[in-house]
Design a protein around this motif. Sequence first.
Motif, mmCIF file in Angstrom:
data_model
loop_
_atom_site.group_PDB
_atom_site.id
_atom_site.type_symbol
_atom_site.label_atom_id
_atom_site.label_comp_id
_atom_site.label_asym_id
_atom_site.label_seq_id
_atom_site.Cartn_x
_atom_site.Cartn_y
_atom_site.Cartn_z
ATOM 1 N N GLN A 181 0.839 -1.283 0.022
ATOM 2 C CA GLN A 181 -0.104 0.032 0.135
ATOM 3 C C GLN A 181 0.777 1.215 0.063
ATOM 4 O O GLN A 181 0.686 2.417 -0.605
ATOM 5 N N ASP A 217 7.343 -5.689 13.465
ATOM 6 C CA ASP A 217 6.760 -6.892 13.206
ATOM 7 C C ASP A 217 6.585 -7.057 11.745
ATOM 8 O O ASP A 217 6.176 -6.251 11.022
ATOM 9 N N SER A 262 -4.298 -5.460 14.961
ATOM 10 C CA SER A 262 -5.181 -4.799 14.729
ATOM 11 C C SER A 262 -5.921 -3.920 15.782
ATOM 12 O O SER A 262 -7.063 -4.213 16.206
ATOM 13 N N LYS A 285 -12.640 6.932 11.117
ATOM 14 C CA LYS A 285 -12.543 7.300 9.832
ATOM 15 C C LYS A 285 -13.628 6.706 8.842
ATOM 16 O O LYS A 285 -13.862 7.178 7.866
ATOM 17 N N ARG A 337 -7.946 1.569 3.989
ATOM 18 C CA ARG A 337 -7.886 0.021 3.788
ATOM 19 C C ARG A 337 -9.267 -0.630 3.357
ATOM 20 O O ARG A 337 -9.132 -1.560 2.468
ATOM 21 N N THR A 360 -0.115 4.160 7.541
ATOM 22 C CA THR A 360 0.064 4.427 6.039
ATOM 23 C C THR A 360 0.507 5.808 5.768
ATOM 24 O O THR A 360 0.589 6.432 4.788
HETATM 25 N N1 LIG Z 1 -0.441 -12.055 13.847
HETATM 26 C C1 LIG Z 1 -1.370 -12.163 12.696
HETATM 27 O O1 LIG Z 1 -2.096 -12.753 12.259
HETATM 28 C C2 LIG Z 1 -1.634 -10.572 12.331
HETATM 29 C C3 LIG Z 1 -2.677 -10.179 11.538
HETATM 30 C C4 LIG Z 1 -2.759 -8.832 11.346
HETATM 31 C C5 LIG Z 1 -1.879 -7.875 11.418
HETATM 32 N N2 LIG Z 1 -0.905 -8.188 12.344
HETATM 33 C C6 LIG Z 1 0.204 -7.227 12.750
HETATM 34 O O2 LIG Z 1 -0.462 -6.261 13.355
HETATM 35 C C7 LIG Z 1 -0.143 -4.994 12.833
HETATM 36 C C8 LIG Z 1 -1.192 -3.972 12.951
HETATM 37 O O3 LIG Z 1 -2.280 -4.613 12.417
HETATM 38 P P1 LIG Z 1 -3.344 -3.638 11.741
HETATM 39 O O4 LIG Z 1 -2.288 -2.845 10.609
HETATM 40 O O5 LIG Z 1 -4.537 -4.293 11.283
HETATM 41 O O6 LIG Z 1 -3.559 -2.332 12.747
HETATM 42 P P2 LIG Z 1 -4.814 -1.276 12.975
HETATM 43 O O7 LIG Z 1 -4.199 -0.467 13.834
HETATM 44 O O8 LIG Z 1 -6.063 -2.016 13.326
HETATM 45 O O9 LIG Z 1 -4.967 -0.616 11.335
HETATM 46 C C9 LIG Z 1 -3.978 0.186 10.631
HETATM 47 C C10 LIG Z 1 -4.778 0.639 9.716
HETATM 48 O O10 LIG Z 1 -5.592 1.770 10.081
HETATM 49 C C11 LIG Z 1 -5.408 2.881 9.631
HETATM 50 N N3 LIG Z 1 -4.975 3.925 10.563
HETATM 51 C C12 LIG Z 1 -3.946 3.612 11.644
HETATM 52 N N4 LIG Z 1 -3.830 4.404 12.405
HETATM 53 C C13 LIG Z 1 -4.645 5.600 12.268
HETATM 54 C C14 LIG Z 1 -4.989 6.818 12.532
HETATM 55 N N5 LIG Z 1 -4.303 7.389 13.878
HETATM 56 N N6 LIG Z 1 -5.955 7.626 12.108
HETATM 57 C C15 LIG Z 1 -6.748 7.142 11.009
HETATM 58 N N7 LIG Z 1 -6.504 5.805 10.563
HETATM 59 C C16 LIG Z 1 -5.299 4.992 10.973
HETATM 60 C C17 LIG Z 1 -4.257 2.855 8.527
HETATM 61 O O11 LIG Z 1 -5.070 2.438 7.293
HETATM 62 P P3 LIG Z 1 -5.555 3.216 5.951
HETATM 63 O O12 LIG Z 1 -4.611 4.300 6.020
HETATM 64 O O13 LIG Z 1 -5.133 2.449 4.875
HETATM 65 O O14 LIG Z 1 -7.009 3.295 6.231
HETATM 66 C C18 LIG Z 1 -3.597 1.913 9.025
HETATM 67 O O15 LIG Z 1 -2.825 0.893 7.899
HETATM 68 C C19 LIG Z 1 0.304 -5.437 11.247
HETATM 69 O O16 LIG Z 1 1.027 -4.673 10.763
HETATM 70 C C20 LIG Z 1 0.813 -6.886 11.716
HETATM 71 O O17 LIG Z 1 2.272 -6.516 11.872
HETATM 72 C C21 LIG Z 1 -0.483 -9.558 12.546
#
Ligand SMILES: NC(=O)c1ccc[n+]([C@@H]2O[C@H](COP(=O)([O-])OP(=O)(O)OC[C@H]3O[C@@H](n4cnc5c(N)ncnc54)[C@H](OP(=O)(O)O)[C@@H]3O)[C@@H](O)[C@H]2O)c1
Length: 322
Positions: A27, A49, A207, A217, A227, A284
């Motif tokens: 992305q 991670d 997440s 958002k 996303r 992002t």
């Molecule tokens: N073990 C597993 O199976 C597993 C599965 C999933 C994730 N993970 C790990 O957990 C990490 C985090 O997961 P996640 O990316 O799903 O976390 P999340 O915090 O739930 O989502 C992150 C996404 O939300 C948006 N975002 C983040 N902060 C923001 C803010 N302050 N204001 C507005 N939008 C915001 C962005 O997407 P947009 O800008 O695109 O909208 C960002 O990429 C992953 O990178 C990975 O390392 C592990």
Amino acid sequence: MHYRRLGRSGLKVSEISLGAWVTMGSQIDEKLSSDLIHHAFENGVNFFDNADIYARGQAELVMGKAIQDLPREELVISSKVFWPTMDGPNGRGLSRKHITESVEQTLKRLEVDYLDLYFCHRFDPDTPVEEVVFTMNTLIQQGKILYWGTSEWRASQIAEAYGIARQYNLIPPTMEQPQYHMFHRRRVESELAPIAESFGIGLTTWSPLASGLLTGKYNEGIPVGSRASMDSMAWIKESITQERIAKVVQLKVIADELGITNAQLAIAWLLRRKEVSSVITGATKLAQLKDNLAAREAVANLDDPILEKIEKILQNDPLNHD
Ligand SMILES: NC(=O)c1ccc[n+]([C@@H]2O[C@H](COP(=O)([O-])OP(=O)(O)OC[C@H]3O[C@@H](n4cnc5c(N)ncnc54)[C@H](OP(=O)(O)O)[C@@H]3O)[C@@H](O)[C@H]2O)c1
């Protein structure tokens, strides 16, 4: 930044960490990925991670390049193995063969000599847990990984791995990586918390913002470039329900009262649990990362009356299952 012990191990991880899923290698571009990693590191994040499957290896390549000018000894770098990354019936899973081959490729892509943390990305019903525990122990003996753990394993499966490790005098799992956020909490709070306590396992949770939903958002629809707007992530739209948006709106009233953002409230709420060693965030944009890192300051504001208000808002979420 505050640091917490990874379970009962001696390793300290930043309470807030940064992951690569969906973002790095797909992305967002290499420059932004590197900027995010550097900003995070400069602000105390030490845990980054990754997984072999993220962007089909591109996420590891991008992170590998970005960390080359950072002090290796200050970083806690993770990756994971399980999902299909190679051709053929052995190109997936947790067999000794696939783990051994996948870790070599991960080390090359990340340009590191060892991984600090290595996760079994899911439970593999086709591989005996004994084979997994012995393989992970071997990788530790070989100096290729320092700590091993699981992701999305049931408590009973973790207990089995722990028991086998104790039986054969091998190194048991140190961490589990579960999904954990305001709309997905039962498995961590009812099932994993007790086992984390008794086995000294640290939770590195994923997440935290429910893929962005908890930031607010998606309150007025799906913003372009977010996303949920991605074709490959269309499935997350199912979790963006009117009931949940109504809860996010109510959570904003509490966040406003505390003078923080919805994202900060959601992350600070996770950090209230002592079983959580680190909340893995994703971003992002630099502004998102800055917003999320500031959650640390909000933890002290979450006193009992505030937590009770949050509890009332969160109750009766029909999708909140494990
Ligand atoms: N073990 C597993 O199976 C597993 C599965 C999933 C994730 N993970 C790990 O957990 C990490 C985090 O997961 P996640 O990316 O799903 O976390 P999340 O915090 O739930 O989502 C992150 C996404 O939300 C948006 N975002 C983040 N902060 C923001 C803010 N302050 N204001 C507005 N939008 C915001 C962005 O997407 P947009 O800008 O695109 O909208 C960002 O990429 C992953 O990178 C990975 O390392 C592990």
